[in-house]
Design an enzyme around this catalytic site. Structure first.
Site, PDB file in Angstrom:
ATOM      1  N   MET A   1      -5.341 -44.459  26.519  1.00 40.69           N
ATOM      2  CA  MET A   1      -4.086 -44.791  27.177  1.00 40.69           C
ATOM      3  C   MET A   1      -4.124 -44.210  28.579  1.00 40.69           C
ATOM      4  O   MET A   1      -4.816 -44.700  29.402  1.00 40.69           O
ATOM      5  CB  MET A   1      -2.905 -44.283  26.368  1.00 40.69           C
ATOM      6  CG  MET A   1      -1.626 -44.939  26.759  1.00 40.69           C
ATOM      7  SD  MET A   1      -0.587 -45.258  25.356  1.00 40.69           S
ATOM      8  CE  MET A   1       0.976 -44.762  25.952  1.00 40.69           C
ATOM      9  N   CYS A   2      -3.533 -43.138  28.920  1.00 40.79           N
ATOM     10  CA  CYS A   2      -3.539 -42.533  30.263  1.00 40.79           C
ATOM     11  C   CYS A   2      -2.603 -43.276  31.221  1.00 40.79           C
ATOM     12  O   CYS A   2      -2.309 -44.461  31.050  1.00 40.79           O
ATOM     13  CB  CYS A   2      -4.926 -42.487  30.888  1.00 40.79           C
ATOM     14  SG  CYS A   2      -6.152 -41.573  29.940  1.00 40.79           S
ATOM     15  N   GLY A   3      -2.139 -42.550  32.215  1.00 43.25           N
ATOM     16  CA  GLY A   3      -1.279 -43.125  33.248  1.00 43.25           C
ATOM     17  C   GLY A   3      -1.839 -42.829  34.625  1.00 43.25           C
ATOM     18  O   GLY A   3      -2.305 -41.718  34.888  1.00 43.25           O
ATOM     19  N   ARG A  32       2.229 -41.435  28.540  1.00 42.58           N
ATOM     20  CA  ARG A  32       0.948 -42.135  28.513  1.00 42.58           C
ATOM     21  C   ARG A  32      -0.238 -41.159  28.430  1.00 42.58           C
ATOM     22  O   ARG A  32      -1.367 -41.591  28.150  1.00 42.58           O
ATOM     23  CB  ARG A  32       0.784 -43.029  29.748  1.00 42.58           C
ATOM     24  CG  ARG A  32       1.747 -44.210  29.794  1.00 42.58           C
ATOM     25  CD  ARG A  32       1.322 -45.207  30.865  1.00 42.58           C
ATOM     26  NE  ARG A  32       0.004 -45.759  30.586  1.00 42.58           N
ATOM     27  CZ  ARG A  32      -0.225 -46.815  29.800  1.00 42.58           C
ATOM     28  NH1 ARG A  32       0.798 -47.439  29.211  1.00 42.58           N
ATOM     29  NH2 ARG A  32      -1.459 -47.240  29.614  1.00 42.58           N
ATOM     30  N   THR A 149      -2.395 -38.827  34.487  1.00 46.21           N
ATOM     31  CA  THR A 149      -2.037 -38.050  33.311  1.00 46.21           C
ATOM     32  C   THR A 149      -2.857 -38.586  32.143  1.00 46.21           C
ATOM     33  O   THR A 149      -2.913 -39.796  31.913  1.00 46.21           O
ATOM     34  CB  THR A 149      -0.525 -38.078  33.035  1.00 46.21           C
ATOM     35  OG1 THR A 149      -0.235 -37.241  31.917  1.00 46.21           O
ATOM     36  CG2 THR A 149       0.015 -39.477  32.792  1.00 46.21           C
TER      37      THR A 149
END
Length: 298
Positions: A1-3, A32, A149
């Site tokens: 996922m990650c942002g 995220r 993030t």
């Protein structure tokens, strides 16, 4: 996922607010990626001086007396600005490589986050809001910056595994996705003299782009080559001394949205990251196309 977030300012009057705006964008995407977070800020600088951002697990020990020892070692003046576990050391540009080597000799436990005339990188394990507060990022100014993030999938949750990754002067990259051929690419880049701090696939992507630019490509050309030479699912946002670029893989399954006004260009993994930007209601908003490179330069 990650942002992922990114902000490239056209309007100089917004520069004092870069850290504040970028931090808000990143904190909005906390869900995220709650494992770690980081931001790269491109701020003020000049050709005569360069910055080396370092990190230590024991800053009280490692940073104490470092600039005096460093100045004596390189035969030049060094200054230091400490922020929690990180410090930004400024040295004459002509001595930056000698200073980098000397830091690692004088303080073997220190890790170098980034080097360049204008770049500063701050990243740690923890929630974005905690990282922002820890390094007082809302008060930073600059021309552009990127942030990330992380929800770890490919490697351990560590400071060195957090994004952004910097593998060239004033260059850094953040990534949402997973590369399937990063081990092969890493071996090829090592044969060409690139070094790696982690087993993270994102560091490979950063090194790939740095290597292409070192061999004459501009940012746009280097990003184009990721589409043919890197396999997997990815969205990359890249920063250079003067520029800001975005590319998505041909399938483009990782979410992304961009906005542009006469004052800025912004990127977010989701629109909510952009929702508080000034004048966003009048911005041109779009989803970046698969296999298309976008980049802006001052």
């Amino acid at each position: 996922m990650c942002g992922i977030v990114g902000l490239f300012l056209k309007d100089k009057s917004l520069e004092p607010k870069l850290g504040e705006m970028l931090s808000d964008m990143l904190v909005t995407l906390t869900d995220r990626g709650p494992d770690s977070a980081g931001i790269a800020i491109y701020g003020a600088g000049d050709r005569n001086h360069s910055k080396i951002t370092i990190q230590s697990a024991d800053p009280a020990h490692d940073f104490d007396g470092l600039v005096a020892e460093l100045g004596a070692r390189i035969g030049g003046k060094a200054d230091i600005a400490v922020k929690s576990t990180h410090a930004v050391i400024e040295v004459p540009t002509a001595k930056v490589e000698a200073a980098r080597d000397a830091i690692l000799e004088l303080r073997p436990s220190v890790r170098i986050m980034g080097v360049g005339e204008v770049i500063e990188i701050f990243k740690e394990v923890g929630l974005p809001a905690d990282v922002v507060k820890r390094f007082d990022l809302t008060k930073m100014s600059g021309t552009h910056g990127i942030g990330h993030t992380r929800m770890a999938t490919e490697s351990a949750v560590t400071t060195m595994g957090a994004h952004p990754f910097s593998t060239g002067p004033d260059q850094c990259l953040v990534h949402n996705g997973s590369l399937s051929n990063h081990n092969n690419v890493r071996r090829e880049l090592r044969r060409e003299g690139m070094t790696f701090e982690t087993e993270n696939d994102t560091e490979v992507a950063a090194a790939f782009i740095s290597n292409k630019m070192a061999h004459g490509d501009n940012l746009g050309g280097a990003l184009e080559k990721t589409l043919t030479d890197l396999d997997g699912f990815f969205t990359f946002v890249v920063g250079t001394k003067n520029g800001f670029g975005v590319v998505r893989d041909p399938i483009a399954c990782k979410p992304a949205v961009m906005a542009e006004t006469d004052r800025y260009v912004a990127f977010g993994s989701e629109y909510r990251a952009l929702a508080n930007l000034p004048g966003i209601e009048d911005a041109r908003v779009w989803e970046p196309e698969p296999s298309k490179v976008y980049f802006w330069e001052h």
